[in-house]
Motif scaffolding. Structure first.
Motif, PDB file in Angstrom:
ATOM      1  N   VAL A 122      23.946 -20.167 -54.075  1.00 29.39           N
ATOM      2  CA  VAL A 122      22.709 -19.170 -54.574  1.00 29.39           C
ATOM      3  C   VAL A 122      21.600 -19.415 -54.030  1.00 29.39           C
ATOM      4  O   VAL A 122      20.996 -20.359 -54.108  1.00 29.39           O
ATOM      5  N   THR A 123      21.262 -18.220 -53.246  1.00 22.81           N
ATOM      6  CA  THR A 123      19.929 -18.494 -52.617  1.00 22.81           C
ATOM      7  C   THR A 123      18.837 -17.704 -53.133  1.00 22.81           C
ATOM      8  O   THR A 123      17.415 -17.981 -52.865  1.00 22.81           O
ATOM      9  N   ALA A 124      19.042 -16.627 -54.068  1.00 22.41           N
ATOM     10  CA  ALA A 124      18.263 -15.748 -54.615  1.00 22.41           C
ATOM     11  C   ALA A 124      18.660 -15.161 -55.668  1.00 22.41           C
ATOM     12  O   ALA A 124      19.851 -14.927 -55.563  1.00 22.41           O
ATOM     13  N   VAL A 125      17.978 -15.001 -56.693  1.00 26.46           N
ATOM     14  CA  VAL A 125      18.499 -14.263 -58.061  1.00 26.46           C
ATOM     15  C   VAL A 125      17.120 -13.357 -58.345  1.00 26.46           C
ATOM     16  O   VAL A 125      16.090 -13.735 -58.494  1.00 26.46           O
ATOM     17  N   GLN A 126      17.722 -12.014 -58.284  1.00 25.52           N
ATOM     18  CA  GLN A 126      16.566 -10.853 -58.476  1.00 25.52           C
ATOM     19  C   GLN A 126      17.242  -9.793 -59.354  1.00 25.52           C
ATOM     20  O   GLN A 126      18.303  -9.194 -58.863  1.00 25.52           O
ATOM     21  N   GLY A 127      16.687  -9.732 -60.567  1.00 25.42           N
ATOM     22  CA  GLY A 127      17.278  -8.725 -61.604  1.00 25.42           C
ATOM     23  C   GLY A 127      18.708  -8.992 -61.748  1.00 25.42           C
ATOM     24  O   GLY A 127      18.959 -10.147 -61.999  1.00 25.42           O
ATOM     25  N   SER A 128      19.496  -7.993 -61.697  1.00 26.36           N
ATOM     26  CA  SER A 128      21.022  -8.185 -62.004  1.00 26.36           C
ATOM     27  C   SER A 128      21.656  -8.563 -60.550  1.00 26.36           C
ATOM     28  O   SER A 128      22.977  -8.798 -60.942  1.00 26.36           O
ATOM     29  N   PRO A 142      34.687 -13.138 -45.923  1.00 19.90           N
ATOM     30  CA  PRO A 142      33.356 -12.798 -46.885  1.00 19.90           C
ATOM     31  C   PRO A 142      32.233 -12.522 -45.985  1.00 19.90           C
ATOM     32  O   PRO A 142      31.156 -11.977 -46.516  1.00 19.90           O
ATOM     33  N   GLY A 143      32.092 -13.094 -44.746  1.00 18.39           N
ATOM     34  CA  GLY A 143      30.848 -12.990 -44.032  1.00 18.39           C
ATOM     35  C   GLY A 143      30.102 -13.914 -44.433  1.00 18.39           C
ATOM     36  O   GLY A 143      30.478 -15.173 -44.902  1.00 18.39           O
ATOM     37  N   ARG A 144      28.719 -13.951 -43.973  1.00 15.99           N
ATOM     38  CA  ARG A 144      27.593 -15.109 -43.961  1.00 15.99           C
ATOM     39  C   ARG A 144      27.021 -15.053 -45.434  1.00 15.99           C
ATOM     40  O   ARG A 144      26.442 -15.943 -45.765  1.00 15.99           O
ATOM     41  N   GLN A 145      27.083 -13.849 -45.966  1.00 14.78           N
ATOM     42  CA  GLN A 145      26.037 -13.591 -47.011  1.00 14.78           C
ATOM     43  C   GLN A 145      26.913 -12.868 -48.282  1.00 14.78           C
ATOM     44  O   GLN A 145      27.568 -11.568 -47.517  1.00 14.78           O
ATOM     45  N   VAL A 146      26.703 -13.024 -49.361  1.00 16.33           N
ATOM     46  CA  VAL A 146      27.444 -12.212 -50.497  1.00 16.33           C
ATOM     47  C   VAL A 146      26.385 -11.831 -51.515  1.00 16.33           C
ATOM     48  O   VAL A 146      25.546 -12.816 -51.985  1.00 16.33           O
ATOM     49  N   ASP A 157      32.775 -16.931 -75.591  1.00 16.05           N
ATOM     50  CA  ASP A 157      34.083 -17.427 -75.371  1.00 16.05           C
ATOM     51  C   ASP A 157      34.441 -16.298 -73.924  1.00 16.05           C
ATOM     52  O   ASP A 157      35.616 -16.399 -73.629  1.00 16.05           O
ATOM     53  N   TYR A 158      33.505 -15.558 -73.326  1.00 15.56           N
ATOM     54  CA  TYR A 158      33.669 -14.841 -72.190  1.00 15.56           C
ATOM     55  C   TYR A 158      34.095 -15.932 -71.058  1.00 15.56           C
ATOM     56  O   TYR A 158      33.330 -17.010 -70.813  1.00 15.56           O
ATOM     57  N   SER A 159      34.858 -15.652 -70.227  1.00 13.43           N
ATOM     58  CA  SER A 159      35.492 -16.351 -68.968  1.00 13.43           C
ATOM     59  C   SER A 159      34.664 -16.260 -67.805  1.00 13.43           C
ATOM     60  O   SER A 159      34.754 -16.957 -66.956  1.00 13.43           O
ATOM     61  N   GLY A 160      33.676 -15.606 -67.935  1.00 12.19           N
ATOM     62  CA  GLY A 160      32.702 -15.412 -66.668  1.00 12.19           C
ATOM     63  C   GLY A 160      31.832 -16.586 -66.606  1.00 12.19           C
ATOM     64  O   GLY A 160      31.789 -17.401 -67.497  1.00 12.19           O
ATOM     65  N   PHE A 161      30.704 -16.343 -65.743  1.00 14.93           N
ATOM     66  CA  PHE A 161      29.811 -17.539 -65.705  1.00 14.93           C
ATOM     67  C   PHE A 161      28.571 -16.948 -64.974  1.00 14.93           C
ATOM     68  O   PHE A 161      28.548 -15.804 -64.237  1.00 14.93           O
ATOM     69  N   ASP A 162      27.438 -17.721 -65.267  1.00 18.93           N
ATOM     70  CA  ASP A 162      26.248 -17.304 -64.641  1.00 18.93           C
ATOM     71  C   ASP A 162      26.129 -17.948 -63.358  1.00 18.93           C
ATOM     72  O   ASP A 162      26.700 -18.701 -62.855  1.00 18.93           O
ATOM     73  N   LEU A 163      25.300 -17.148 -62.503  1.00 18.44           N
ATOM     74  CA  LEU A 163      24.994 -17.658 -61.136  1.00 18.44           C
ATOM     75  C   LEU A 163      23.371 -18.098 -61.186  1.00 18.44           C
ATOM     76  O   LEU A 163      22.611 -17.431 -61.210  1.00 18.44           O
ATOM     77  N   VAL A 164      23.291 -19.329 -61.012  1.00 18.33           N
ATOM     78  CA  VAL A 164      21.901 -20.003 -60.737  1.00 18.33           C
ATOM     79  C   VAL A 164      21.523 -20.483 -59.429  1.00 18.33           C
ATOM     80  O   VAL A 164      22.130 -20.917 -58.566  1.00 18.33           O
TER      81      VAL A 164
END
Length: 207
Positions: A122-128, A142-146, A157-164
């Protein structure tokens, strides 16, 4: 060849023809003043300083302007833009509870209908949205950037995860439920932070 007598005779004739032979010699100080006056009235042109050879514009740039130009050039050449990035969605289905997910192994991951699998930072987090630089590709393109559209789980209990920002992740995707929609990130432990255990499963499944 002349004789010494002929030389003396020639010298006498030259002296006789000299129109100023009877004038007295000028004093030294007057001669000096005349030389100074002549020099002052006819100054010598100053020599032009030597010019240094031309150099490329980039080399000649200095200070903040030069640094800004170099930085801009580096960004323009090497940095991918989010406009051309692959877009993904983190599902927010409340039915994806961590307790209901089966244990993941390499065989299950390999047989899953995945469209992509890769690791990224993760190189940047902005808003959602979170932007990831792809560091390794296991399958798909996937290319170079996602860019991932994040969701916030209401249940612990949600199986998702946050991106830091600054963290590494292993991510797999499945086809979107609707045409032309962004691909969805596979959850239930298939995607998540790049732990040594999850990486070992990815390498065994795709290696």
């Amino acid at each position: 060849m002349t004789t010494p007598d002929e030389d003396d005779d020639l010298l006498s004739r030259l002296r006789a023809a000299d129109p100023v032979r009877d004038l007295e010699a000028l004093p030294d100080d007057r001669i000096l003043r005349m030389i100074n006056a002549a020099t002052a009235s006819n100054p010598q042109p100053a020599s032009s300083p030597a010019r240094s050879p031309r150099r490329p514009l980039l080399i000649g740039l200095t200070g903040a302007t030069g640094l800004a130009a170099v930085a801009f050039a580096a960004v323009a050449v090497f940095s991918p833009t989010t406009a051309s990035a692959t877009r993904l969605v983190m599902p927010d289905d409340p039915g994806l509870a961590a307790g209901s997910c089966p244990a993941l192994d390499a065989e299950q991951l390999k047989s899953s209908p995945l469209t992509m699998a890769f690791s990224g930072r993760v190189t940047a987090v902005q808003g959602s949205e979170a932007t990831l630089e792809v560091t390794e590709v296991f399958t798909g393109d996937p290319g170079r950037q996602v860019v991932v559209e994040r969701t916030t789980a209401e249940s612990g209990d949600y199986s998702g995860f946050d991106l830091v920002q600054g963290q590494d992740y292993l991510i797999s995707t499945v086809e979107a439920g609707q045409p032309d929609a962004a691909a969805e990130i596979a959850l239930c432990g298939v995607s998540g932070p790049a732990s040594s255990e999850l990486r070992a499963i990815y390498e065994a499944a795709f290696g």
